[in-house]
Design a protein around this motif. Structure first.
Motif, PDB file in Angstrom:
ATOM      1  N   CYS A  76       0.829  -1.213   0.000  1.00  0.00           N
ATOM      2  CA  CYS A  76       0.000   0.000   0.000  1.00  0.00           C
ATOM      3  C   CYS A  76       0.864   1.264   0.000  1.00  0.00           C
ATOM      4  N   VAL A  77       1.968   1.240   0.746  1.00  0.00           N
ATOM      5  CA  VAL A  77       2.886   2.386   0.737  1.00  0.00           C
ATOM      6  C   VAL A  77       3.514   2.534  -0.647  1.00  0.00           C
ATOM      7  N   GLY A  78       3.830   1.405  -1.294  1.00  0.00           N
ATOM      8  CA  GLY A  78       4.366   1.444  -2.645  1.00  0.00           C
ATOM      9  C   GLY A  78       3.390   2.044  -3.632  1.00  0.00           C
ATOM     10  N   ILE A  79       2.114   1.716  -3.484  1.00  0.00           N
ATOM     11  CA  ILE A  79       1.077   2.289  -4.343  1.00  0.00           C
ATOM     12  C   ILE A  79       1.013   3.806  -4.156  1.00  0.00           C
ATOM     13  N   ILE A 106      10.262   2.648   1.084  1.00  0.00           N
ATOM     14  CA  ILE A 106       9.633   2.044   2.266  1.00  0.00           C
ATOM     15  C   ILE A 106       8.905   0.762   1.867  1.00  0.00           C
ATOM     16  N   GLY A 107       8.163   0.829   0.773  1.00  0.00           N
ATOM     17  CA  GLY A 107       7.466  -0.366   0.294  1.00  0.00           C
ATOM     18  C   GLY A 107       8.432  -1.487  -0.029  1.00  0.00           C
ATOM     19  N   TYR A 172       2.289  -3.230  -7.989  1.00  0.00           N
ATOM     20  CA  TYR A 172       1.996  -3.306  -6.558  1.00  0.00           C
ATOM     21  C   TYR A 172       0.559  -3.782  -6.314  1.00  0.00           C
ATOM     22  N   THR A 173      -0.352  -3.402  -7.186  1.00  0.00           N
ATOM     23  CA  THR A 173      -1.743  -3.830  -7.035  1.00  0.00           C
ATOM     24  C   THR A 173      -1.879  -5.329  -7.255  1.00  0.00           C
ATOM     25  N   ILE A 174      -1.184  -5.859  -8.265  1.00  0.00           N
ATOM     26  CA  ILE A 174      -1.223  -7.305  -8.527  1.00  0.00           C
ATOM     27  C   ILE A 174      -0.615  -8.075  -7.360  1.00  0.00           C
ATOM     28  N   ALA A 175       0.477  -7.536  -6.774  1.00  0.00           N
ATOM     29  CA  ALA A 175       1.099  -8.193  -5.622  1.00  0.00           C
ATOM     30  C   ALA A 175       0.129  -8.289  -4.452  1.00  0.00           C
TER      31      ALA A 175
END
Length: 389
Positions: A76-79, A106-107, A172-175
């Motif tokens: 979520c932080v990566g998104i 951070i992600g 990131y969403t797929i992960a």
């Protein structure tokens, strides 16, 4: 490998694809957004500062809320970081872009623990293979990451590289979706309250020292040369697609050997494979010092990737033997903080070093680090042989 190790390898592959994408474009974006050439790798440095800042909290947070929820949080932080970078690029804001890469770091800091999670969901005799299998997900990254960087460069016309961060957002969403199907064990209560040694005592073990030094040197040397490569190639007259292809070969070198690194460790031992990795890094430095043709760049970066693979996977396998289950969180946190703290320093300095000293001088600078790691591996390896005998 069981289903959970497979899904963790997919998550690692998606994370690494994003990392390769960032390596391909961030330094060049930094160069285009600032008038000070020495700040070109500042967004790369903030990415690794974010990674370093996350290492200790990530392990401690996962101890409290579990691996799976921790990985959810990291993605979520990566998104969020991807969204900030997209806005910064459309508004041509250098420091906001650097904030976005900090959040991405951070992600990534949470994602570095995928390899330890893989160890926890398999039998003891499968640990080295599990680490290798998860790291092997990077082969997909080697293929997809640079191509995504190339094809997205001008996809949105005047907003160069915006497409890359839209792709990163999708990764990131797929992960997140993959994690939904992954079953990770909760922290066992007896481990939480079991007696623990002080961190100083854990860190004073020779095995801890060699594992951290080898992981740190492998990542520092790899990151310093890899980050500067696109800048050096553009300075030598090569195009961005050519630089991206070199990064692709480098990442293949980083992760393709993972399919058999675990088997090599099981057959020959951890210390010989560490030495082999260091020899590949020496080969990389030697090739870089002999010329700056496209052949020199991609051959050297391929050797650099293979050397990193052998050294980092061996160091990770060795590190899992230095702590008890109850000491896992603080031990892993200290390892990640030391390794990626040094990586952050090299990311910040790589652009300045390449601009002021030059590409070949950078290779002379990292040579003593590789020789130091060889000495540490040999000395502690010999001491362990004496103890075992």
């Amino acid at each position: 490998m069981n289903k959970n190790v497979f899904l963790l390898s997919v998550c690692q592959a998606l994370l690494t694809t994003g990392n390769v994408l960032l390596v391909s474009v961030v330094a060049l974006i930094g160069q285009s957004l600032t008038v000070n050439p020495s700040l070109a790798t500042f967004p790369v440095a903030t990415q690794f500062l974010g990674l370093m800042a996350a290492t200790i909290p990530a392990s401690l947070i996962m101890k409290r809320i579990g691996r799976k929820n921790g990985f959810y949080l990291g993605n979520c932080v990566g998104i969020l970081g991807s969204i900030v970078c997209i806005f910064a690029l459309t508004a041509d804001l250098f420091y906001l872009f650097s904030l976005g890469t900090f959040l991405l770091g951070i992600g990534i800091g949470f994602g570095t623990l995928y390899r330890f999670a893989a160890v926890e969901v398999c039998a003891d005799e499968q640990k080295s293979n599990a680490i290798s299998f998860v790291m092997a997900g990077g082969v997909l990254a080697a293929i997809v990451g640079p191509q995504l960087a190339i094809y997205s460069q001008t996809y949105f016309g005047e907003f160069e590289f915006v497409g890359a961060f839209i792709g990163l957002l999708a990764l990131y969403t797929i992960a997140l979706l993959m994690l939904f199907f992954t079953e990770l064990p909760c922290e066992q209560e007896q481990n939480t309250y079991a007696p623990q040694r002080p961190l100083k005592e854990i860190a004073s073990q020779p095995v801890f020292i060699v594992a951290v030094i080898v992981a740190m040197v492998s990542y520092v040397v790899m990151n310093l040369l890899m980050t500067a490569t696109p800048l050096a190639m553009v300075r030598c007259g090569f195009t961005f697609p050519q630089a991206a292809q070199v990064i692709q070969w480098h990442v293949l070198g980083m992760f393709a050997p993972s399919f058999f690194t675990g088997g090599l460790i099981n057959r020959f031992g951890i210390y010989p494979i560490m030495h082999l990795g260091a020899l590949f890094m020496l080969a990389c430095i030697g090739i870089n010092l002999t010329g700056v043709s496209e052949w020199h760049f991609w051959t050297a970066l391929l050797c650099l990737g293979i050397g990193w693979n052998f050294m980092f996977i061996s160091a990770t396998q060795l590190f899992t033997t230095v702590y008890k289950p109850a000491e896992k969180a603080k031990s892993q946190a200290s390892n990640e903080f030391i390794v990626f703290g040094m990586v952050a320093v090299t990311a910040l300095s790589s652009g300045w070093l390449e601009m002021t000293l030059g590409w070949q001088a950078m290779n002379w600078i990292v040579l003593p680090l590789v020789l130091w790691s060889i000495g540490v591996i040999f000395y502690i390896g010999q001491q362990r042989k004496v103890v075992n005998n």
